[in-house]
Design an enzyme around this catalytic site. Structure first.
Site, mmCIF file in Angstrom:
data_model
loop_
_atom_site.group_PDB
_atom_site.id
_atom_site.type_symbol
_atom_site.label_atom_id
_atom_site.label_comp_id
_atom_site.label_asym_id
_atom_site.label_seq_id
_atom_site.Cartn_x
_atom_site.Cartn_y
_atom_site.Cartn_z
ATOM 1 N N GLU A 57 0.824 -1.213 0.000
ATOM 2 C CA GLU A 57 0.000 0.000 0.000
ATOM 3 C C GLU A 57 0.855 1.259 0.000
ATOM 4 O O GLU A 57 0.521 2.235 -0.664
ATOM 5 C CB GLU A 57 -0.959 0.003 1.200
ATOM 6 C CG GLU A 57 -2.062 -1.052 1.114
ATOM 7 C CD GLU A 57 -2.966 -0.860 -0.087
ATOM 8 O OE1 GLU A 57 -2.970 0.234 -0.686
ATOM 9 O OE2 GLU A 57 -3.666 -1.824 -0.452
ATOM 10 N N GLN A 62 0.129 6.746 -5.254
ATOM 11 C CA GLN A 62 0.424 7.582 -6.434
ATOM 12 C C GLN A 62 1.384 6.890 -7.393
ATOM 13 O O GLN A 62 2.157 7.555 -8.090
ATOM 14 C CB GLN A 62 1.004 8.936 -6.000
ATOM 15 C CG GLN A 62 0.048 9.752 -5.160
ATOM 16 C CD GLN A 62 -1.104 10.271 -5.970
ATOM 17 O OE1 GLN A 62 -0.951 11.178 -6.754
ATOM 18 N NE2 GLN A 62 -2.283 9.667 -5.802
ATOM 19 N N TYR A 102 8.801 9.828 -4.725
ATOM 20 C CA TYR A 102 8.219 10.210 -3.433
ATOM 21 C C TYR A 102 9.009 9.599 -2.280
ATOM 22 O O TYR A 102 8.518 8.735 -1.556
ATOM 23 C CB TYR A 102 6.751 9.805 -3.360
ATOM 24 C CG TYR A 102 5.833 10.700 -4.159
ATOM 25 C CD1 TYR A 102 5.966 12.082 -4.096
ATOM 26 C CD2 TYR A 102 4.833 10.183 -4.956
ATOM 27 C CE1 TYR A 102 5.122 12.916 -4.822
ATOM 28 C CE2 TYR A 102 3.986 11.000 -5.679
ATOM 29 C CZ TYR A 102 4.137 12.368 -5.609
ATOM 30 O OH TYR A 102 3.304 13.175 -6.322
ATOM 31 N N TYR A 140 -6.334 6.780 3.760
ATOM 32 C CA TYR A 140 -6.511 5.689 2.809
ATOM 33 C C TYR A 140 -5.791 4.414 3.264
ATOM 34 O O TYR A 140 -6.379 3.332 3.311
ATOM 35 C CB TYR A 140 -6.028 6.082 1.405
ATOM 36 C CG TYR A 140 -5.804 4.838 0.596
ATOM 37 C CD1 TYR A 140 -6.886 4.131 0.090
ATOM 38 C CD2 TYR A 140 -4.525 4.286 0.448
ATOM 39 C CE1 TYR A 140 -6.712 2.923 -0.574
ATOM 40 C CE2 TYR A 140 -4.344 3.091 -0.207
ATOM 41 C CZ TYR A 140 -5.436 2.419 -0.720
ATOM 42 O OH TYR A 140 -5.263 1.229 -1.339
ATOM 43 N N ASP A 158 -9.757 5.395 -2.411
ATOM 44 C CA ASP A 158 -8.592 5.906 -3.130
ATOM 45 C C ASP A 158 -9.073 6.576 -4.414
ATOM 46 O O ASP A 158 -10.267 6.787 -4.606
ATOM 47 C CB ASP A 158 -7.624 4.762 -3.431
ATOM 48 C CG ASP A 158 -8.139 3.891 -4.554
ATOM 49 O OD1 ASP A 158 -9.378 3.785 -4.689
ATOM 50 O OD2 ASP A 158 -7.334 3.324 -5.305
ATOM 51 N N CYS A 217 -17.774 0.702 -20.113
ATOM 52 C CA CYS A 217 -19.051 0.606 -19.396
ATOM 53 C C CYS A 217 -19.855 -0.630 -19.786
ATOM 54 O O CYS A 217 -20.610 -1.165 -18.977
ATOM 55 C CB CYS A 217 -19.879 1.866 -19.617
ATOM 56 S SG CYS A 217 -19.082 3.368 -19.000
ATOM 57 N N CYS A 220 -19.187 -3.355 -17.448
ATOM 58 C CA CYS A 220 -19.262 -3.045 -16.018
ATOM 59 C C CYS A 220 -20.413 -3.783 -15.336
ATOM 60 O O CYS A 220 -21.547 -3.730 -15.811
ATOM 61 C CB CYS A 220 -19.408 -1.541 -15.826
ATOM 62 S SG CYS A 220 -19.561 -1.060 -14.095
#
Length: 377
Positions: A57, A62, A102, A140, A158, A217, A220
């Site tokens: 995680e 990002q 990061y 999150y 998220d 879609c 979905c």
DNA sequence: TACACGTGGGT
DNA sequence: TACCCAAGTGT
């Protein structure tokens, strides 16, 4: 076309059906990922290792699944437990994290591992607030660990879930102002069982079907409940605030090479941009446009030769780095060290610094072929 | 709330 | 090319 209406308990029959449909879809179409226990094994009573859930995680913040996979493999091979990671030198962690970006995540990774060992005896807590009290774990990640590793019935929100939720409910409030609405909606469709699978189902749907552009879609499982799909413009959601313009900055990097091939490096300050990572000496990065930083920023006098220009885009600015090269043979200045040619590839060098070194000395940051030193031993 | 904080892939 | 985006957190 069913318009869900919330009952006083906060969850309509339609909402519950949405959650169940997502779980059923996940059973058939879940992604197979190195840190994930597939739903069949969860159903058989197994639980994932909280250490691996936490590590994945943090890495996935990002960051794309594809980028994370090799790093996750390296980390778990080298440090199989939170105790092992807590005992690792911080510099080793920075070296192995190099390239993933990061870098505060890597700094906090060790702090968090140490805290888990010292405060919780080496076992991750299951409680949301305790998780959130750990370095690098926010709303999150705390929810994700609680749901996935500990089967806690919490809403995990998220970027994927934000997209799925704003489309399902046609939420036009711009992010991040829409977050409370989104959280309330996700809470309302949260099934009574399998919170971890549900969280991963919603994220997988967002990653593979309910994509930012050109969502699939037709495939979905909940398109019948989706107001954005029924309204014929799913790509309109989520609505986001306009982004600020990226300023441009200029800087210089000085790549000094010794006669034996070693390269001069130093360590950046522990906090801020690329904090705690290594670099060849660089100038400050200014916003002035009246000319490139020049030799006045060099770490010492030498016959610096221009070695080209390197461009790099950070999250909030663009950098153009003038690279200079010199061949010298002297002791390393204070705060610097000579990194042997065979070690450069494993230094804690951010991508932008590898680019600068490559501009000056092509191939210098690549992993050397394993033979010469070994043969001598 | 808004900004700092990396990188690589997709369109 | 230029922009968007990715399993966010800390300040």
């Amino acid at each position: 076309m069913s318009m869900a209406k919330l009952n006083p308990k906060g969850a309509s029959a339609d909402a519950r059906a949405t959650g169940a449909q997502l779980l059923a879809w996940y059973d058939r179409h879940h992604r197979s990922l190195p840190w994930r226990l597939p739903p069949a094994r969860i159903a058989a009573g197994e639980r994932p290792d909280p250490y691996r859930v936490w590590l994945s995680e943090i890495m996935l913040q990002q960051t794309t699944v594809q980028a994370v996979k090799p790093y996750f493999e390296t980390f778990t091979s080298r440090w199989p437990s939170v105790r092992a990671l807590a005992g690792a030198p911080g510099d080793d962690i920075m070296k192995v994290w190099a390239g993933l970006g990061y870098y505060s995540r890597a700094r906090n990774l060790k702090k968090c591992a140490e805290a888990v060992v010292e405060r919780f005896g080496g076992e991750f807590p299951a409680d949301l607030d305790l998780l959130k009290s750990l370095p690098g774990i926010g709303d999150y990640t705390a929810a994700a660990i609680a749901a996935i590793a500990f089967d806690r019935p919490v809403a995990v929100v998220d970027g994927n879930v934000e997209r799925v939720a704003t489309r399902l409910r046609s939420i036009a409030t711009p992010l991040p102002a829409a977050k409370p609405q989104i959280r309330a909606f996700v809470q309302s469709i949260l099934p009574a069982a399998r919170p971890g699978d549900f969280a991963q189902a919603t994220m997988d749907l967002g990653a593979t079907i309910c994509t930012p552009r050109r969502p699939a879609c037709a495939l979905c499982p909940v398109n019948g409940d989706c107001l954005a799909f029924l309204g014929d413009e799913p790509e309109r959601f989520p609505v986001k605030a306009p982004k600020a313009e990226k300023p441009k900055r200029l800087g210089a990097a000085f790549v000094a090479q010794r006669n034996d091939g070693a390269i001069l490096l130093r360590k950046r300050p522990e906090t801020g941009l690329l904090g705690g990572m290594s670099e060849p000496p660089t100038s400050g990065w200014t916003s002035r446009q009246d000319g490139e930083p020049g030799l006045e920023a060099a770490p010492f006098e030498a016959e610096w030769e221009p070695a080209g220009m390197v461009g790099h885009v950070f999250t909030h600015f663009e950098l153009r780095l003038s690279v200079y090269r010199a061949n010298i043979d002297r002791a390393a200045p204070d705060g610097c060290w000579w990194s042997a040619a065979a070690d450069i590839h494993s230094e804690a060098l951010p991508t932008v610094m590898k680019k600068a070194i490559e501009a000056a000395i092509p191939g210098a940051t690549l992993k050397p072929v394993q033979n010469r030193q070994q043969r001598r031993n």
